[in-house]
Structure formats: structure tokens, C-alpha cells
Design an enzyme around this catalytic site. Structure first.
Site, PDB file in Angstrom:
ATOM      1  N   TRP A 100      40.961  41.598  50.331  1.00  0.00           N
ATOM      2  CA  TRP A 100      40.995  40.413  49.468  1.00  0.00           C
ATOM      3  C   TRP A 100      42.403  40.142  48.968  1.00  0.00           C
ATOM      4  CZ3 TRP A 100      37.341  37.435  50.574  1.00  0.00           C
ATOM      5  CH2 TRP A 100      36.043  37.895  50.809  1.00  0.00           C
ATOM      6  N   ASP A 169      42.555  39.399  40.332  1.00  0.00           N
ATOM      7  CA  ASP A 169      41.260  39.070  40.928  1.00  0.00           C
ATOM      8  C   ASP A 169      40.289  40.169  40.501  1.00  0.00           C
ATOM      9  OD1 ASP A 169      39.025  38.629  42.482  1.00  0.00           O
ATOM     10  OD2 ASP A 169      40.068  38.703  44.416  1.00  0.00           O
ATOM     11  N   LYS A 193      28.939  38.821  41.862  1.00  0.00           N
ATOM     12  CA  LYS A 193      28.837  40.281  41.957  1.00  0.00           C
ATOM     13  C   LYS A 193      28.348  40.892  40.649  1.00  0.00           C
ATOM     14  CE  LYS A 193      31.690  40.034  45.855  1.00  0.00           C
ATOM     15  NZ  LYS A 193      32.953  39.442  46.264  1.00  0.00           N
TER      16      LYS A 193
HETATM   17  C1  LIG Z   1      33.833  38.836  47.045  1.00  0.00           C
HETATM   18  C2  LIG Z   1      35.247  38.822  46.690  1.00  0.00           C
HETATM   19  C3  LIG Z   1      36.062  37.701  46.921  1.00  0.00           C
HETATM   20  C4  LIG Z   1      35.537  36.450  47.610  1.00  0.00           C
HETATM   21  O1  LIG Z   1      34.804  35.713  46.728  1.00  0.00           O
HETATM   22  P1  LIG Z   1      34.241  34.234  47.071  1.00  0.00           P
HETATM   23  O2  LIG Z   1      33.633  33.872  45.750  1.00  0.00           O
HETATM   24  O3  LIG Z   1      33.260  34.383  48.174  1.00  0.00           O
HETATM   25  O4  LIG Z   1      35.375  33.361  47.417  1.00  0.00           O
HETATM   26  C5  LIG Z   1      37.372  37.761  46.523  1.00  0.00           C
HETATM   27  N1  LIG Z   1      37.885  38.850  45.916  1.00  0.00           N
HETATM   28  C6  LIG Z   1      37.139  39.945  45.680  1.00  0.00           C
HETATM   29  C7  LIG Z   1      37.754  41.131  45.028  1.00  0.00           C
HETATM   30  C8  LIG Z   1      35.807  39.965  46.060  1.00  0.00           C
HETATM   31  O5  LIG Z   1      35.063  41.057  45.834  1.00  0.00           O
END
Ligand SMILES: *Cc1c(COP(=O)(O)O)cnc(C)c1O
Length: 358
Positions: A100, A169, A193
Site C-alpha cells: 500500500w 495511511d 476494516k
Molecule cells: C485496504 C487498504 C487500502 C486500500 O483501501 P481502499 O479503500 O480499497 O482504497 C489502502 N491502504 C491500506 C493500509 C489498506 O489496508
């Protein structure tokens, strides 16, 4: 009674209490005779939900008064573009600790020079750098990290200290632990999540940082637009925000973030202990000091045994365990809403599968 244990990586398990509450008011929200999805987002009834979610986030994250909570669509992936679009001047720094963060850095390259600090890629991103080992060049507009690496199962325990604005993030570990959320200038996280269903992305941005945002950005991609309009510039994803609010209410009812954190640590220990006592039958991917409390990743000796593990697990009601398509193996995602009992059942299954196949 639910007889499956859900270890899905995302969208992921939601608290039973939040789902039941949504179910019971689906057709008639607070005596309005319609559902929350069927009324104006400018109505008092919806506004209450919207602002309650914002104030719950502020209080659970213990955010300073001058931090703005914003709601976007487009997932964390849109934030990969919006962060540089709004804040990158000439150069910014990205610490790469997994897939990511690589993706975030690649998107940012469209907007300027990216100073990448890659850590342990050759070891399959199995560790996290020490903040002392990072460089903090002040030519960078900000430093970007990914607090939990969902795919590899590693997690930052100590964060970079820096005069540079810190952007994080937190999609896969927001509100899973009681950290100092004020140490970051901008946090973003897709809700699906730890906090709710897909469709809403939470941003927490400090006012002092927001002031640096470029003002010539298209309105739908501008943090300033969303801040000025309190995330009501256009129709917000009302049902996702409603569910988010119910999940936040559940966190409060469980005793807040520190209680959730204590349980998350217990859950993770159950699974890591099962790996550690297996004498190499299960091979944890992350180095011990970097182990994630959210995504427990491991391999077995060979592919066929992994397939068998996944098949027998599913027969036992343990679902969502296949590793990410890029890395394979097994991944148990044990976000906030996954009960302790699910981890007990999985740990017992791991012990018995090992006995059966050695
Ligand atoms: C799942 C995830 C993403 C992607 O998220 P989307 O909402 O599908 O764009 C980005 N960064 C991390 C750390 C993730 O776990």
C-alpha cells in the site's frame, strides 16, 4: 447464533450489535417511516447522525480541538492521489513498508519528486524501520507512512518524530490502539476494516496543515472544500456514515479504545503463540518486533498443505483466511470487531491441524 468465524481482510467483520441495530431500524428510522437511506442528507435526522459520528471520532481519537474530521468516498486509494494533489510542493518523502505504501508513493510521483525510503523489501517487507533510521530532509512537504501493513502483517510500534508534517495511511489499524493521534498532521483510513462498511473514508487533518493545502484543486478533491462544507459539499455516503456511527457507539460501549486495544493484544497473542509453539510447522511472516495485532500472516511448509489448511478451516467455519493474492499463505485479519472467541477457535484449530498432519 452465528456459527462462522470471519477473518476477512476487508471488507471485514462488523460488530453484531451494530448490524442488529441497523437491521431493527432499517425500514423505519426513528419513527420517520423511512430508512436513513431514503431521506435528505440536509434533514435534521441525518445531520444528527453525521455530526455524532464526527464528534465520536474526535473523542475516541482524543483529537485536539483544531483537528477536522472529514468524510470522503473513493477509498484510501483516492487519498493516495489527494494527499500529493493538495500538499506536495516540490518533493515529499514516502517510507515504503509494503504494497500500500508503494502504491501511495507511485500515485504521488505524478505530482512531484518522491524521496522513497524503502525498508526491508528484500525480506518481503517483514520488518518496520526504527524512527532513528529514517531521514527527515526538510525539503519535503510531508513524510508519509502506512501504520499497519495489511498484506504483510507488520505494524509500526514507534512513529517517526519529525518537524515535517506526518501523513499516515491508517486504513487497517485506526482505533485499534490507544496511540497519540495528535502526532499526525493528516490521517486517512477507509472504513471497511476497523470502522464500518466500504464507501466512506475518514480523514483527520490538523487545521495548521490544512492551511497549506493548494487552493486550486478541483472542489471534489479538495480537503478545504470538504472542511468548509463539513463533508456535505455533495451528497455524502449516508448509509456508510450511519454504520460508522453505530460502530463507534459500539467501541464506546466496549469501554473505549484502550479496552479494545487490550482485547486486540490478547487476540493477536493467541495466534502468535500458536505459531511460536508449532516448532516451524507454522512460519510467521513478520519479524517478532514488527508483528501486527491486526493481520496475522503465516505460511506452512508447502502450497498443498496451505490449501488443505484453508479447506479444513473453512469446513470448521473459519472463513476469510487465504493470504493476499500477491503473497499467498494464510492471513488471519483480526480487526476490532472480531471476537476473542474467534481467535481461541482458530488457535485450537491450528494446534489440532498440526497434530493431524505431522
Ligand atoms: C485496504 C487498504 C487500502 C486500500 O483501501 P481502499 O479503500 O480499497 O482504497 C489502502 N491502504 C491500506 C493500509 C489498506 O489496508
Amino acid at each position: 447464533m452465528k456459527n462462522v468465524h470471519n477473518f476477512s481482510a476487508g471488507p471485514a467483520a462488523l460488530p453484531r450489535q451494530a448490524l442488529e441495530k441497523a437491521q431493527s431500524s432499517l425500514l423505519n428510522y426513528e419513527e420517520s417511516q423511512v430508512s436513513i437511506m431514503e431521506m435528505s442528507h440536509r434533514s435534521k435526522t441525518y445531520e444528527n447522525v453525521h455530526f455524532q459520528a464526527i464528534s465520536r471520532l474526535k473523542s475516541l481519537m482524543k483529537l485536539d480541538e483544531d483537528t477536522h474530521i472529514l468524510f470522503f468516498q473513493g477509498g484510501a486509494n483516492l487519498q493516495f492521489s489527494m494527499v500529493p494533489m493538495n500538499f506536495l510542493n516540490n518533493q515529499s518523502s514516502y517510507v515504503l513498508t509494503g504494497v500500500w505504501s508503494e502504491k501511495a508513493a507511485n500515485e504521488a510521483k505524478r505530482f512531484g519528486t518522491i524521496d522513497v525510503q524503502t525498508h526491508a523489501k528484500e525480506n518481503g517487507y517483514s520488518t518496520i524501520p526504527s524512527p532513528d533510521d529514517l531521514s527527515y530532509d526538510d525539503r519535503n512537504s510531508y513524510l508519509h507512512i502506512t501504520s499497519n501493513n495489511t498484506i504483510y502483517g507488520t505494524q509500526w510500534k514507534k512513529f517517526p518524530y519529525s518537524k515535517l508534517p506526518l501523513v499516515c495511511d491508517m486504513s487497517s489499524d485506526i482505533l485499534s490502539r490507544d496511540i497519540d493521534y495528535n502526532a499526525f498532521d493528516l490521517i486517512y483510513a477507509g472504513a471497511q476494516k476497523n470502522l464500518g462498511p466500504a464507501g466512506v473514508t475518514i480523514v483527520a487533518v490538523k487545521d495548521s496543515f490544512l492551511k497549506n493545502a493548494h487552493s486550486d484543486v478541483a472542489p471534489m478533491l479538495s480537503y478545504q472544500t470538504f472542511s468548509k462544507s463539513q463533508s456535505m459539499y455533495n451528497t455524502p455516503p449516508v448509509f456508510s456514515i450511519y454504520m460508522l456511527n453505530l460502530v463507534l457507539e459500539w467501541i464506546e460501549s466496549e469501554g473505549g479504545v484502550s479496552s479494545i486495544e487490550a482485547r486486540n493484544e490478547k487476540k493477536a497473542s493467541l495466534l502468535y503463540d500458536a505459531i511460536d509453539r508449532s516448532e516451524g510447522f507454522y512460519r510467521g511472516h513478520a519479524e517478532k518486533e514488527a508483528r501486527s495485532t491486526m493481520n496475522v500472516t503465516f505460511n506452512l511448509q508447502h502450497d498443498d498443505l496451505e490449501k488443505l489448511f484453508l479447506q479444513e478451516a473453512e469446513e470448521a467455519g473459519l472463513i476469510g483466511l487465504p493470504g493476499h493474492r500477491l503473497v499467498g499463505g494464510i492471513r488471519a485479519s483480526i480487526y476490532n470487531a472480531v471476537p476473542l472467541e474467534s481467535c481461541e477457535v482458530l488457535a485450537a484449530f491450528m494446534d489440532s491441524f498440526k497434530r493431524k498432519h505431522t
